[in-house]
Design a protein around this motif. Structure first.
Motif, PDB file in Angstrom:
ATOM      1  N   ARG A  53       0.846  -1.189   0.000  1.00 51.97           N
ATOM      2  CA  ARG A  53       0.000   0.000   0.000  1.00 51.97           C
ATOM      3  C   ARG A  53       0.882   1.239   0.000  1.00 51.97           C
ATOM      4  O   ARG A  53       1.891   1.289   0.691  1.00 51.97           O
ATOM      5  CB  ARG A  53      -0.908  -0.002   1.225  1.00 51.97           C
ATOM      6  CG  ARG A  53      -1.870  -1.199   1.225  1.00 51.97           C
ATOM      7  CD  ARG A  53      -2.389  -1.478   2.615  1.00 51.97           C
ATOM      8  NE  ARG A  53      -3.197  -2.673   2.675  1.00 51.97           N
ATOM      9  CZ  ARG A  53      -4.523  -2.700   2.577  1.00 51.97           C
ATOM     10  NH1 ARG A  53      -5.192  -1.585   2.397  1.00 51.97           N
ATOM     11  NH2 ARG A  53      -5.175  -3.829   2.646  1.00 51.97           N
ATOM     12  N   THR A  54       0.451   2.227  -0.766  1.00 51.48           N
ATOM     13  CA  THR A  54       1.180   3.494  -0.875  1.00 51.48           C
ATOM     14  C   THR A  54       0.181   4.637  -0.838  1.00 51.48           C
ATOM     15  O   THR A  54      -0.902   4.538  -1.412  1.00 51.48           O
ATOM     16  CB  THR A  54       1.973   3.559  -2.201  1.00 51.48           C
ATOM     17  OG1 THR A  54       2.881   2.468  -2.253  1.00 51.48           O
ATOM     18  CG2 THR A  54       2.739   4.859  -2.325  1.00 51.48           C
ATOM     19  N   LYS A 110       4.737   4.217   2.514  1.00 53.20           N
ATOM     20  CA  LYS A 110       4.512   2.846   2.040  1.00 53.20           C
ATOM     21  C   LYS A 110       4.471   1.861   3.200  1.00 53.20           C
ATOM     22  O   LYS A 110       5.118   2.062   4.223  1.00 53.20           O
ATOM     23  CB  LYS A 110       5.632   2.421   1.087  1.00 53.20           C
ATOM     24  CG  LYS A 110       5.665   3.191  -0.211  1.00 53.20           C
ATOM     25  CD  LYS A 110       6.758   2.659  -1.104  1.00 53.20           C
ATOM     26  CE  LYS A 110       6.767   3.380  -2.444  1.00 53.20           C
ATOM     27  NZ  LYS A 110       7.759   2.792  -3.352  1.00 53.20           N
ATOM     28  N   GLU A 158      -2.835  10.517  -4.089  1.00 51.57           N
ATOM     29  CA  GLU A 158      -2.986   9.187  -4.672  1.00 51.57           C
ATOM     30  C   GLU A 158      -2.880   8.138  -3.588  1.00 51.57           C
ATOM     31  O   GLU A 158      -2.156   8.305  -2.617  1.00 51.57           O
ATOM     32  CB  GLU A 158      -1.902   8.971  -5.738  1.00 51.57           C
ATOM     33  CG  GLU A 158      -2.056   7.722  -6.542  1.00 51.57           C
ATOM     34  CD  GLU A 158      -1.094   7.640  -7.725  1.00 51.57           C
ATOM     35  OE1 GLU A 158      -1.260   6.734  -8.548  1.00 51.57           O
ATOM     36  OE2 GLU A 158      -0.160   8.484  -7.813  1.00 51.57           O
ATOM     37  N   LYS A 159      -3.626   7.055  -3.769  1.00 51.86           N
ATOM     38  CA  LYS A 159      -3.598   5.908  -2.862  1.00 51.86           C
ATOM     39  C   LYS A 159      -3.598   4.657  -3.723  1.00 51.86           C
ATOM     40  O   LYS A 159      -4.414   4.544  -4.654  1.00 51.86           O
ATOM     41  CB  LYS A 159      -4.817   5.939  -1.949  1.00 51.86           C
ATOM     42  CG  LYS A 159      -4.992   4.713  -1.090  1.00 51.86           C
ATOM     43  CD  LYS A 159      -6.472   4.411  -1.065  1.00 51.86           C
ATOM     44  CE  LYS A 159      -6.933   3.052  -0.908  1.00 51.86           C
ATOM     45  NZ  LYS A 159      -6.535   1.915  -1.527  1.00 51.86           N
ATOM     46  N   MET A 160      -2.677   3.749  -3.434  1.00 52.78           N
ATOM     47  CA  MET A 160      -2.587   2.507  -4.191  1.00 52.78           C
ATOM     48  C   MET A 160      -2.608   1.327  -3.236  1.00 52.78           C
ATOM     49  O   MET A 160      -2.038   1.395  -2.153  1.00 52.78           O
ATOM     50  CB  MET A 160      -1.298   2.496  -5.015  1.00 52.78           C
ATOM     51  CG  MET A 160      -1.269   3.562  -6.090  1.00 52.78           C
ATOM     52  SD  MET A 160       0.386   3.980  -6.639  1.00 52.78           S
ATOM     53  CE  MET A 160       0.845   5.182  -5.400  1.00 52.78           C
ATOM     54  N   GLY A 161      -3.247   0.251  -3.659  1.00 49.50           N
ATOM     55  CA  GLY A 161      -3.285  -0.980  -2.886  1.00 49.50           C
ATOM     56  C   GLY A 161      -4.517  -1.082  -2.020  1.00 49.50           C
ATOM     57  O   GLY A 161      -5.218  -0.104  -1.774  1.00 49.50           O
ATOM     58  N   GLY A 216      -8.913  -0.182  -3.766  1.00 54.78           N
ATOM     59  CA  GLY A 216      -8.255   0.062  -5.043  1.00 54.78           C
ATOM     60  C   GLY A 216      -7.488   1.361  -5.133  1.00 54.78           C
ATOM     61  O   GLY A 216      -7.102   1.951  -4.145  1.00 54.78           O
ATOM     62  N   HIS A 217      -7.319   1.801  -6.375  1.00 57.63           N
ATOM     63  CA  HIS A 217      -6.485   2.950  -6.698  1.00 57.63           C
ATOM     64  C   HIS A 217      -7.336   4.225  -6.663  1.00 57.63           C
ATOM     65  O   HIS A 217      -8.413   4.278  -7.243  1.00 57.63           O
ATOM     66  CB  HIS A 217      -5.887   2.741  -8.083  1.00 57.63           C
ATOM     67  CG  HIS A 217      -4.757   3.634  -8.409  1.00 57.63           C
ATOM     68  ND1 HIS A 217      -4.010   3.496  -9.550  1.00 57.63           N
ATOM     69  CD2 HIS A 217      -4.210   4.697  -7.778  1.00 57.63           C
ATOM     70  CE1 HIS A 217      -3.078   4.422  -9.604  1.00 57.63           C
ATOM     71  NE2 HIS A 217      -3.182   5.161  -8.531  1.00 57.63           N
ATOM     72  N   ILE A 257      -6.999   8.484  -7.301  1.00 58.30           N
ATOM     73  CA  ILE A 257      -6.230   9.642  -7.748  1.00 58.30           C
ATOM     74  C   ILE A 257      -7.104  10.867  -7.540  1.00 58.30           C
ATOM     75  O   ILE A 257      -8.258  10.905  -7.985  1.00 58.30           O
ATOM     76  CB  ILE A 257      -5.810   9.533  -9.227  1.00 58.30           C
ATOM     77  CG1 ILE A 257      -4.892   8.319  -9.425  1.00 58.30           C
ATOM     78  CG2 ILE A 257      -5.128  10.818  -9.692  1.00 58.30           C
ATOM     79  CD1 ILE A 257      -4.485   8.076 -10.864  1.00 58.30           C
TER      80      ILE A 257
END
Length: 162
Positions: free
Chosen positions: A26-27, A103, A145-148, A152-153, A155
């Protein structure tokens, strides 16, 4: 609208149980700005702030804040961070922009850690420069932004906020 998960059967706050969530990478990336007098920014560039290297101290403060998020924000989980990176850019006039990338490889995300890192870095700039510029303004702090993770993703889209 999703059901709120931070309430127990008595309708009181609780920390969400993440026991059965899957571990994933996760980021989160967050950003914010501080606006100051041009002379203040010039003094930061020239290393002429009496308290020391403003951006170096602010960078460390942001990293430390990300690591302490669960101690400050009541419903945040204690998350083992695998990386925190703080960057500064300025417009050579009066605005410093701070960005934080946080992260982990864990069961919950690091959005709050990123946002707290940015806020703390910007507050540190304020603290170090307040003797010469008490009118500084911290603004536009948000998740970029958030990933993981399950959701989900994400932006940030400026148009969604207008």
């Amino acid at each position: 609208m999703d059901n709120l998960t931070h309430f127990n059967s008595q309708n009181r706050s609780k920390m969400v149980d993440v026991t059965n969530k899957e571990v994933t990478s996760r980021t989160a990336i967050a950003t914010g700005q501080i606006k100051m007098h041009p002379e203040t920014l010039n003094r930061i560039h020239e290393g002429k702030i009496k308290k020391g290297d403003v951006l170096a101290v602010a960078q460390v403060a942001g990293i430390m804040a990300a690591k302490q998020t669960s101690s400050l924000i009541p419903m945040c989980h204690l998350i083992p961070l695998t990386g925190v990176d703080i960057h500064f850019e300025d417009d050579n006039e009066s605005i410093i922009t701070c960005s934080a990338q946080v992260k982990t490889k864990h069961v919950t995300g690091v959005e709050i850690e990123g946002l707290l890192a940015v806020q703390t870095a910007l507050l540190t700039i304020y603290d170090m420069c307040k003797a010469i510029d008490r009118g500084m303004i911290i603004n536009d702090v948000h998740l970029v932004e958030k990933m993981g993770g399950k959701s989900g993703h994400f932006i940030f889209d400026e148009q969604d906020k207008n």
